[in-house]
Design a protein around this motif. Sequence first.
Motif, PDB file in Angstrom:
ATOM      1  N   CYS A  42       0.822  -1.214   0.000  1.00 55.04           N
ATOM      2  CA  CYS A  42       0.000   0.000   0.000  1.00 55.04           C
ATOM      3  C   CYS A  42       0.854   1.262   0.000  1.00 55.04           C
ATOM      4  CB  CYS A  42      -0.917   0.016   1.213  1.00 55.04           C
ATOM      5  SG  CYS A  42      -2.115  -1.326   1.223  1.00 55.04           S
ATOM      6  N   PHE A  43       2.162   1.096   0.147  1.00 58.57           N
ATOM      7  CA  PHE A  43       3.056   2.237   0.316  1.00 58.57           C
ATOM      8  C   PHE A  43       3.971   2.415  -0.888  1.00 58.57           C
ATOM      9  CE2 PHE A  43       1.815   0.759   4.454  1.00 58.57           C
ATOM     10  CZ  PHE A  43       1.652   1.907   5.207  1.00 58.57           C
ATOM     11  N   PRO A  44       4.382   3.672  -1.145  1.00 57.25           N
ATOM     12  CA  PRO A  44       5.430   3.879  -2.153  1.00 57.25           C
ATOM     13  C   PRO A  44       6.692   3.134  -1.710  1.00 57.25           C
ATOM     14  CG  PRO A  44       4.468   5.978  -1.447  1.00 57.25           C
ATOM     15  CD  PRO A  44       3.942   4.920  -0.519  1.00 57.25           C
ATOM     16  N   ALA A  46       9.866   3.723  -1.348  1.00 60.74           N
ATOM     17  CA  ALA A  46      10.794   4.321  -0.375  1.00 60.74           C
ATOM     18  C   ALA A  46      10.225   4.256   1.041  1.00 60.74           C
ATOM     19  CB  ALA A  46      11.100   5.761  -0.765  1.00 60.74           C
ATOM     20  N   VAL A  47       8.937   4.433   1.175  1.00 60.09           N
ATOM     21  CA  VAL A  47       8.284   4.387   2.497  1.00 60.09           C
ATOM     22  C   VAL A  47       8.152   2.938   2.958  1.00 60.09           C
ATOM     23  CG1 VAL A  47       6.243   5.041   3.826  1.00 60.09           C
ATOM     24  CG2 VAL A  47       7.047   6.503   1.949  1.00 60.09           C
ATOM     25  N   GLU A  48       7.859   2.056   2.030  1.00 61.67           N
ATOM     26  CA  GLU A  48       7.737   0.622   2.379  1.00 61.67           C
ATOM     27  C   GLU A  48       9.003   0.134   3.074  1.00 61.67           C
ATOM     28  OE1 GLU A  48       8.330  -3.364   2.492  1.00 61.67           O
ATOM     29  OE2 GLU A  48       9.457  -2.254   1.004  1.00 61.67           O
ATOM     30  N   LYS A  49      10.131   0.610   2.625  1.00 61.46           N
ATOM     31  CA  LYS A  49      11.414   0.141   3.166  1.00 61.46           C
ATOM     32  C   LYS A  49      11.673   0.611   4.596  1.00 61.46           C
ATOM     33  CE  LYS A  49      13.787  -0.461  -1.282  1.00 61.46           C
ATOM     34  NZ  LYS A  49      12.559  -0.652  -2.015  1.00 61.46           N
ATOM     35  N   THR A  50      10.879   1.552   5.096  1.00 61.46           N
ATOM     36  CA  THR A  50      11.035   1.991   6.489  1.00 61.46           C
ATOM     37  C   THR A  50      10.330   1.035   7.450  1.00 61.46           C
ATOM     38  OG1 THR A  50       9.010   3.335   6.609  1.00 61.46           O
ATOM     39  CG2 THR A  50      10.996   4.405   5.694  1.00 61.46           C
ATOM     40  N   TYR A  51       9.440   0.183   6.916  1.00 55.39           N
ATOM     41  CA  TYR A  51       8.637  -0.775   7.692  1.00 55.39           C
ATOM     42  C   TYR A  51       7.650  -0.094   8.632  1.00 55.39           C
ATOM     43  CZ  TYR A  51      12.195  -3.948   5.913  1.00 55.39           C
ATOM     44  OH  TYR A  51      13.053  -4.649   5.093  1.00 55.39           O
ATOM     45  N   ASP A  52       7.452   1.215   8.478  1.00 53.56           N
ATOM     46  CA  ASP A  52       6.373   1.895   9.207  1.00 53.56           C
ATOM     47  C   ASP A  52       5.108   1.714   8.386  1.00 53.56           C
ATOM     48  OD1 ASP A  52       4.550   3.478  10.484  1.00 53.56           O
ATOM     49  OD2 ASP A  52       5.814   5.276  10.545  1.00 53.56           O
ATOM     50  N   ARG A  53       4.263   0.787   8.816  1.00 44.72           N
ATOM     51  CA  ARG A  53       3.074   0.429   8.051  1.00 44.72           C
ATOM     52  C   ARG A  53       1.804   1.033   8.664  1.00 44.72           C
ATOM     53  NH1 ARG A  53       6.258  -1.918   4.781  1.00 44.72           N
ATOM     54  NH2 ARG A  53       6.987  -4.073   4.834  1.00 44.72           N
ATOM     55  N   SER A  54       1.965   2.045   9.484  1.00 38.81           N
ATOM     56  CA  SER A  54       0.827   2.642  10.180  1.00 38.81           C
ATOM     57  C   SER A  54      -0.086   3.412   9.217  1.00 38.81           C
ATOM     58  CB  SER A  54       1.323   3.591  11.273  1.00 38.81           C
ATOM     59  OG  SER A  54       2.028   4.686  10.705  1.00 38.81           O
ATOM     60  N   PHE A  55      -1.353   3.592   9.649  1.00 42.52           N
ATOM     61  CA  PHE A  55      -2.287   4.407   8.877  1.00 42.52           C
ATOM     62  C   PHE A  55      -1.717   5.819   8.709  1.00 42.52           C
ATOM     63  CE2 PHE A  55      -6.207   1.855  10.559  1.00 42.52           C
ATOM     64  CZ  PHE A  55      -5.902   0.806   9.698  1.00 42.52           C
ATOM     65  N   LYS A  56      -1.080   6.309   9.776  1.00 47.04           N
ATOM     66  CA  LYS A  56      -0.507   7.658   9.740  1.00 47.04           C
ATOM     67  C   LYS A  56       0.575   7.753   8.662  1.00 47.04           C
ATOM     68  CE  LYS A  56       1.451  11.133  12.865  1.00 47.04           C
ATOM     69  NZ  LYS A  56       1.905  11.392  14.243  1.00 47.04           N
ATOM     70  N   ALA A  57       1.436   6.760   8.591  1.00 45.84           N
ATOM     71  CA  ALA A  57       2.482   6.755   7.563  1.00 45.84           C
ATOM     72  C   ALA A  57       1.869   6.666   6.169  1.00 45.84           C
ATOM     73  CB  ALA A  57       3.444   5.593   7.798  1.00 45.84           C
ATOM     74  N   PHE A  58       0.778   5.896   6.064  1.00 46.38           N
ATOM     75  CA  PHE A  58       0.086   5.775   4.773  1.00 46.38           C
ATOM     76  C   PHE A  58      -0.449   7.133   4.320  1.00 46.38           C
ATOM     77  CE2 PHE A  58      -3.933   5.287   2.462  1.00 46.38           C
ATOM     78  CZ  PHE A  58      -3.551   4.478   1.407  1.00 46.38           C
ATOM     79  N   ALA A  59      -1.131   7.830   5.236  1.00 44.90           N
ATOM     80  CA  ALA A  59      -1.712   9.127   4.892  1.00 44.90           C
ATOM     81  C   ALA A  59      -0.621  10.134   4.537  1.00 44.90           C
ATOM     82  CB  ALA A  59      -2.549   9.636   6.075  1.00 44.90           C
TER      83      ALA A  59
END
Length: 64
Positions: A42-44, A46-59
Amino acid sequence: MDCQKESNMENCICSYPGCSRKGVCCECLTYHLQSKQLPGCCFPSAVEKTYDRSFKAFAKAWGL
Ligand code: SF4
Protein backbone atom coordinates in the motif's frame (compact mmCIF):
# COMPACT_ATOMS: atom_id res chain seq x y z
CA MET A 1 -10.71 -21.02 -4.93
CA ASP A 2 -7.11 -21.92 -4.29
CA CYS A 3 -4.61 -19.47 -2.88
CA GLN A 4 -2.84 -17.58 -5.65
CA LYS A 5 0.39 -17.32 -3.67
CA GLU A 6 2.75 -17.85 -6.59
CA SER A 7 1.16 -15.20 -8.81
CA ASN A 8 0.74 -12.87 -5.83
CA MET A 9 4.47 -13.17 -5.16
CA GLU A 10 5.18 -11.74 -8.61
CA ASN A 11 3.54 -8.48 -7.52
CA CYS A 12 4.60 -8.41 -3.88
CA ILE A 13 6.91 -5.45 -3.20
CA CYS A 14 7.35 -6.14 0.51
CA SER A 15 11.06 -5.99 1.35
CA TYR A 16 10.75 -7.36 4.88
CA PRO A 17 12.86 -10.52 4.90
CA GLY A 18 11.60 -13.92 5.99
CA CYS A 19 7.90 -13.17 6.42
CA SER A 20 5.78 -16.31 6.03
CA ARG A 21 2.79 -14.20 4.89
CA LYS A 22 4.40 -13.06 1.64
CA GLY A 23 2.05 -13.90 -1.20
CA VAL A 24 -0.76 -14.88 1.18
CA CYS A 25 -2.48 -11.54 0.91
CA CYS A 26 -5.48 -12.38 3.11
CA GLU A 27 -3.18 -13.25 6.02
CA CYS A 28 -0.97 -10.23 5.33
CA LEU A 29 -3.92 -7.83 5.38
CA THR A 30 -5.48 -9.38 8.48
CA TYR A 31 -2.17 -9.31 10.33
CA HIS A 32 -1.56 -5.64 9.67
CA LEU A 33 -5.16 -4.48 10.18
CA GLN A 34 -5.10 -6.02 13.67
CA SER A 35 -2.37 -3.50 14.50
CA LYS A 36 -4.02 -0.60 12.65
CA GLN A 37 -1.53 -0.97 9.82
CA LEU A 38 -1.62 -1.72 6.08
CA PRO A 39 0.42 -4.19 4.01
CA GLY A 40 3.69 -3.03 2.48
CA CYS A 41 2.19 -2.96 -1.04
CA CYS A 42 0.00 0.00 0.00
CA PHE A 43 3.06 2.24 0.32
CA PRO A 44 5.43 3.88 -2.15
CA SER A 45 8.64 1.87 -2.36
CA ALA A 46 10.79 4.32 -0.38
CA VAL A 47 8.28 4.39 2.50
CA GLU A 48 7.74 0.62 2.38
CA LYS A 49 11.41 0.14 3.17
CA THR A 50 11.04 1.99 6.49
CA TYR A 51 8.64 -0.77 7.69
CA ASP A 52 6.37 1.90 9.21
CA ARG A 53 3.07 0.43 8.05
CA SER A 54 0.83 2.64 10.18
CA PHE A 55 -2.29 4.41 8.88
CA LYS A 56 -0.51 7.66 9.74
CA ALA A 57 2.48 6.75 7.56
CA PHE A 58 0.09 5.77 4.77
CA ALA A 59 -1.71 9.13 4.89
CA LYS A 60 1.56 11.03 5.04
CA ALA A 61 3.08 9.07 2.16
CA TRP A 62 0.13 9.82 -0.11
CA GLY A 63 -0.47 13.40 1.06
CA LEU A 64 -3.90 12.66 2.54
S1 SF4 B 1 3.52 -6.57 4.44
FE1 SF4 B 1 3.89 -7.43 6.47
S2 SF4 B 1 2.70 -9.34 6.59
FE2 SF4 B 1 2.80 -8.69 4.45
S3 SF4 B 1 4.49 -9.85 3.60
FE3 SF4 B 1 5.30 -7.88 4.27
S4 SF4 B 1 6.01 -8.13 6.39
FE4 SF4 B 1 4.71 -9.88 5.82
